[in-house]
Design a protein around this motif. Structure first.
Motif, PDB file in Angstrom:
ATOM      1  N   LYS A 172       0.833  -1.194   0.000  1.00  0.00           N
ATOM      2  CA  LYS A 172       0.000   0.000   0.000  1.00  0.00           C
ATOM      3  C   LYS A 172       0.874   1.253   0.000  1.00  0.00           C
ATOM      4  O   LYS A 172       2.075   1.177   0.279  1.00  0.00           O
ATOM      5  CB  LYS A 172      -0.921  -0.005   1.220  1.00  0.00           C
ATOM      6  CG  LYS A 172      -1.899  -1.175   1.242  1.00  0.00           C
ATOM      7  CD  LYS A 172      -2.754  -1.161   2.492  1.00  0.00           C
ATOM      8  CE  LYS A 172      -3.729  -2.334   2.510  1.00  0.00           C
ATOM      9  NZ  LYS A 172      -4.555  -2.345   3.739  1.00  0.00           N
ATOM     10  N   GLN A 173       0.267   2.401  -0.271  1.00  0.00           N
ATOM     11  CA  GLN A 173       1.014   3.647  -0.355  1.00  0.00           C
ATOM     12  C   GLN A 173       1.803   3.929   0.925  1.00  0.00           C
ATOM     13  O   GLN A 173       2.976   4.298   0.874  1.00  0.00           O
ATOM     14  CB  GLN A 173       0.059   4.817  -0.632  1.00  0.00           C
ATOM     15  CG  GLN A 173       0.765   6.130  -0.923  1.00  0.00           C
ATOM     16  CD  GLN A 173       1.546   6.098  -2.223  1.00  0.00           C
ATOM     17  OE1 GLN A 173       1.003   5.841  -3.279  1.00  0.00           O
ATOM     18  NE2 GLN A 173       2.854   6.359  -2.146  1.00  0.00           N
ATOM     19  N   GLU A 174       1.185   3.724   2.071  1.00  0.00           N
ATOM     20  CA  GLU A 174       1.848   4.041   3.336  1.00  0.00           C
ATOM     21  C   GLU A 174       3.008   3.106   3.652  1.00  0.00           C
ATOM     22  O   GLU A 174       3.813   3.383   4.560  1.00  0.00           O
ATOM     23  CB  GLU A 174       0.834   4.025   4.487  1.00  0.00           C
ATOM     24  CG  GLU A 174       0.062   2.741   4.653  1.00  0.00           C
ATOM     25  CD  GLU A 174      -1.254   2.741   3.892  1.00  0.00           C
ATOM     26  OE1 GLU A 174      -2.166   1.975   4.286  1.00  0.00           O
ATOM     27  OE2 GLU A 174      -1.387   3.494   2.899  1.00  0.00           O
ATOM     28  N   GLU A 175       3.115   2.013   2.910  1.00  0.00           N
ATOM     29  CA  GLU A 175       4.221   1.077   3.132  1.00  0.00           C
ATOM     30  C   GLU A 175       5.444   1.406   2.285  1.00  0.00           C
ATOM     31  O   GLU A 175       6.498   0.781   2.434  1.00  0.00           O
ATOM     32  CB  GLU A 175       3.754  -0.355   2.822  1.00  0.00           C
ATOM     33  CG  GLU A 175       2.658  -0.845   3.742  1.00  0.00           C
ATOM     34  CD  GLU A 175       2.083  -2.189   3.332  1.00  0.00           C
ATOM     35  OE1 GLU A 175       1.721  -2.964   4.226  1.00  0.00           O
ATOM     36  OE2 GLU A 175       2.011  -2.459   2.109  1.00  0.00           O
ATOM     37  N   LEU A 176       5.312   2.392   1.397  1.00  0.00           N
ATOM     38  CA  LEU A 176       6.421   2.783   0.524  1.00  0.00           C
ATOM     39  C   LEU A 176       7.224   3.920   1.147  1.00  0.00           C
ATOM     40  O   LEU A 176       6.654   4.884   1.660  1.00  0.00           O
ATOM     41  CB  LEU A 176       5.899   3.215  -0.845  1.00  0.00           C
ATOM     42  CG  LEU A 176       5.250   2.117  -1.684  1.00  0.00           C
ATOM     43  CD1 LEU A 176       4.490   2.724  -2.854  1.00  0.00           C
ATOM     44  CD2 LEU A 176       6.303   1.134  -2.186  1.00  0.00           C
ATOM     45  N   ASN A 177       8.545   3.804   1.092  1.00  0.00           N
ATOM     46  CA  ASN A 177       9.436   4.825   1.633  1.00  0.00           C
ATOM     47  C   ASN A 177      10.595   5.075   0.681  1.00  0.00           C
ATOM     48  O   ASN A 177      10.975   4.199  -0.103  1.00  0.00           O
ATOM     49  CB  ASN A 177       9.996   4.387   2.991  1.00  0.00           C
ATOM     50  CG  ASN A 177       8.918   4.244   4.041  1.00  0.00           C
ATOM     51  OD1 ASN A 177       8.326   5.221   4.466  1.00  0.00           O
ATOM     52  ND2 ASN A 177       8.650   3.006   4.454  1.00  0.00           N
ATOM     53  N   ILE A 178      11.156   6.272   0.763  1.00  0.00           N
ATOM     54  CA  ILE A 178      12.347   6.601  -0.032  1.00  0.00           C
ATOM     55  C   ILE A 178      13.583   6.152   0.726  1.00  0.00           C
ATOM     56  O   ILE A 178      13.822   6.577   1.860  1.00  0.00           O
ATOM     57  CB  ILE A 178      12.418   8.111  -0.327  1.00  0.00           C
ATOM     58  CG1 ILE A 178      11.232   8.533  -1.201  1.00  0.00           C
ATOM     59  CG2 ILE A 178      13.737   8.470  -1.010  1.00  0.00           C
ATOM     60  CD1 ILE A 178      11.157  10.027  -1.474  1.00  0.00           C
ATOM     61  N   LEU A 179      14.361   5.298   0.099  1.00  0.00           N
ATOM     62  CA  LEU A 179      15.557   4.744   0.721  1.00  0.00           C
ATOM     63  C   LEU A 179      16.794   5.223  -0.033  1.00  0.00           C
ATOM     64  O   LEU A 179      17.166   4.658  -1.053  1.00  0.00           O
ATOM     65  CB  LEU A 179      15.495   3.205   0.703  1.00  0.00           C
ATOM     66  CG  LEU A 179      14.176   2.589   1.198  1.00  0.00           C
ATOM     67  CD1 LEU A 179      14.124   1.104   0.874  1.00  0.00           C
ATOM     68  CD2 LEU A 179      14.028   2.820   2.696  1.00  0.00           C
ATOM     69  N   GLY A 180      17.431   6.301   0.434  1.00  0.00           N
ATOM     70  CA  GLY A 180      18.649   6.787  -0.201  1.00  0.00           C
ATOM     71  C   GLY A 180      18.409   7.600  -1.457  1.00  0.00           C
ATOM     72  O   GLY A 180      17.331   8.167  -1.671  1.00  0.00           O
TER      73      GLY A 180
END
Length: 500
Positions: free
Chosen positions: A326-334
């Motif tokens: 889901k959208q809330e499970e996505l994060n920017i990593l680096g």
């Protein structure tokens, strides 16, 4: 739900090979297609099966819709992945594939049609209150009316081909007296490039940035965005360097752009991987530009910062599976940066070059990825896009990523053809890029051919250093003295021989 066991990749080179690698990991059989120019290409040898199409020109090989479909049926292929370019955004091809009982790995033909026309796309997204660049909603049909609209919008304005892309059918009009001539040129180029002479007017935004949002949608109505990519370093309206995330997008702006991109996808009932492109002005106001209904060349930077394999997700969506996140499970990593390595001469207005890859050594190391479709000794064909490879670097932050890219460029050894590696190095070192204060006019503002000084590879530098050391030693006073002493001894010996 259909289970996909065998996929034909209707493409060539680096993107065909990149798709195949993921399919191999998924346990899916792969079928390659190739022309005479690509007979010995890595994507051909990597695939489980390979089919010859015809002579090098695209119209005689990679654009043969009916032949590709018939060959797919003969080989009992479950699905066709179009990659990007060629038939990837051809609604007729997508429809034919489906009518022949084969899965098209991409959106519906209707979505492709709607977003394939810039005017149709503007109409579709209108009801979602998505910011649009001021301009016309219909093709120009009345010259007087068009001039009146241009006057209301205010010069400079942009005349654009409705079916356009890559800067073709696009003309900037600085003042009204240029309007007739530039309109005629835009219509003519649009007709010759796309078979559609329809053009429209938009307000021309000075010093724009080109920022796009990656979206994914399944066939159950779920749509997410995977953040933005900065694509403002361009030549001739075509991208050269991309990065994710953008140096200027705040969390709030990211959320707003992401939601706007999702709404664009909703406007055409989109599923699959797609990219919504925005133009951003000096005040960071963003406006919908277009949607690309396919995988983008620059998708690896998004894969790095999200940890998602976009090709894998494309296949799962095509099988009818819902998104697993889901959208809330996505994060920017680096941070990730991609350099497109073109067979072009940046010292000569980026003129395409052809020839043999006499030396071809890829850089290596943690956080360095090279997507390519060539090997040392291969020829760069004249018939297709001149991109040799995509060099992608990943690090924990933008500053470290830039430094890693410079090191990777220095470790990339290509001889035999002109290429854009040193131009990319110039960009990485430039204060404007490093500060994040740049736009689509970077080349126009800062780059001159003389900026590129001849540089040497690490091996060449070692050889030059050794040669320099040897010359220095030979020219030292001690060696001069030793050399003179040897000459005197030799002369005396010759005199004795004569007397004897």
């Amino acid at each position: 739900m259909p289970k996909i066991n065998k996929i034909l990749i209707a493409n060539r080179g680096e993107i065909a090979l990149r798709i195949m690698r993921t399919l191999h990991e998924m346990g899916i059989m792969t079928v390659a297609i190739y022309s005479d120019a690509d007979r010995g290409g890595p994507h051909v040898s990597f695939a489980k099966e390979a089919i010859y199409l015809g002579p090098p020109p695209s119209k005689q090989s990679y654009l043969l819709q009916d032949k590709i479909i018939e060959l797919s049926k003969t080989l009992k292929v479950d699905a066709i992945h179009p990659g990007y370019g060629f038939l990837s955004e051809n609604a007729d091809f997508a429809r034919k594939v489906q009518e022949n009982g084969i899965i098209f790995i991409g959106p519906s033909p209707t979505s492709i049609e709607v977003m394939g026309s810039k005017l149709a796309a503007k109409k579709a997204v209108g009801k979602y209150n998505i910011p649009l660049v001021p301009g016309t909603d219909e093709p120009i049909s009345d010259l007087t009316e068009a001039k009146n609209i241009a006057h209301e919008i205010g010069y400079p304005i942009l005349i654009k081909a409705s079916a356009g892309g890559g800067g073709k059918g696009m003309r900037i009009v600085e003042e009204e007296k240029q309007f007739d001539e530039q309109l005629q040129r835009a219509v003519s180029e649009a007709q010759s490039s796309f078979g559609d002479g329809a053009v429209f007017i938009e307000k021309y935004i000075n010093s724009p940035r080109h920022i796009e949002i990656q979206i994914l949608g399944d066939q159950h109505g779920n749509i997410v965005h995977l953040f933005e990519r900065e694509c403002s370093i361009q030549r001739r309206h075509q991208k050269v360097i991309e990065e994710a995330p953008s140096a200027v997008v705040s969390p709030q702006m990211r959320q707003e752009m992401g939601q706007a991109a999702i709404n664009v996808a909703k406007a055409c009932n989109y599923f699959g991987a797609g990219t919504v492109e925005f133009i951003v002005d000096e005040k960071l106001n963003f406006y919908f530009l277009e949607m690309n209904t396919r995988l983008q060349v620059e998708h690896p930077v998004t894969e790095f910062i999200t940890g998602k394999d976009l090709v894998r997700v494309q296949v799962l969506i095509a099988e009818g599976k819902p998104l697993s996140f889901k959208q809330e499970e996505l994060n920017i990593l680096g941070h990730a940066i991609e350099t497109r390595v073109y067979a072009e001469d940046p010292k000569n207005n980026f003129l395409p070059d052809i020839g043999k890859l006499q030396t071809y050594k890829r850089p290596q190391g943690p956080g360095i990825r090279v997507d390519d479709g060539f090997e040392e000794g291969m020829d760069i064909p004249i018939y297709y896009d001149p991109m040799i490879a995509k060099l992608i670097c990943f690090a924990e932050d933008r500053k470290k990523c830039i430094e890693k890219m410079i090191r990777a460029i220095d470790g990339y050894n290509i001889t035999g053809i002109e290429n854009t590696l040193q131009f990319a190095r110039y960009v990485m070192k430039h204060d404007s890029f490093r500060s994040g204060k740049f736009d689509t006019k970077f080349i126009e503002k800062y780059f001159e051919p003389e900026n590129l000084k001849t540089d040497f590879s690490r091996d060449e530098k070692d050889i030059l250093a050794a040669l320099s050391s040897y010359i220095f030693k030979q020219s030292s006073p001690e060696n001069h003295s030793k050399s003179n002493h040897q000459l005197i001894k030799k002369s005396n010996w010759n005199k004795r021989k004569k007397r004897g």
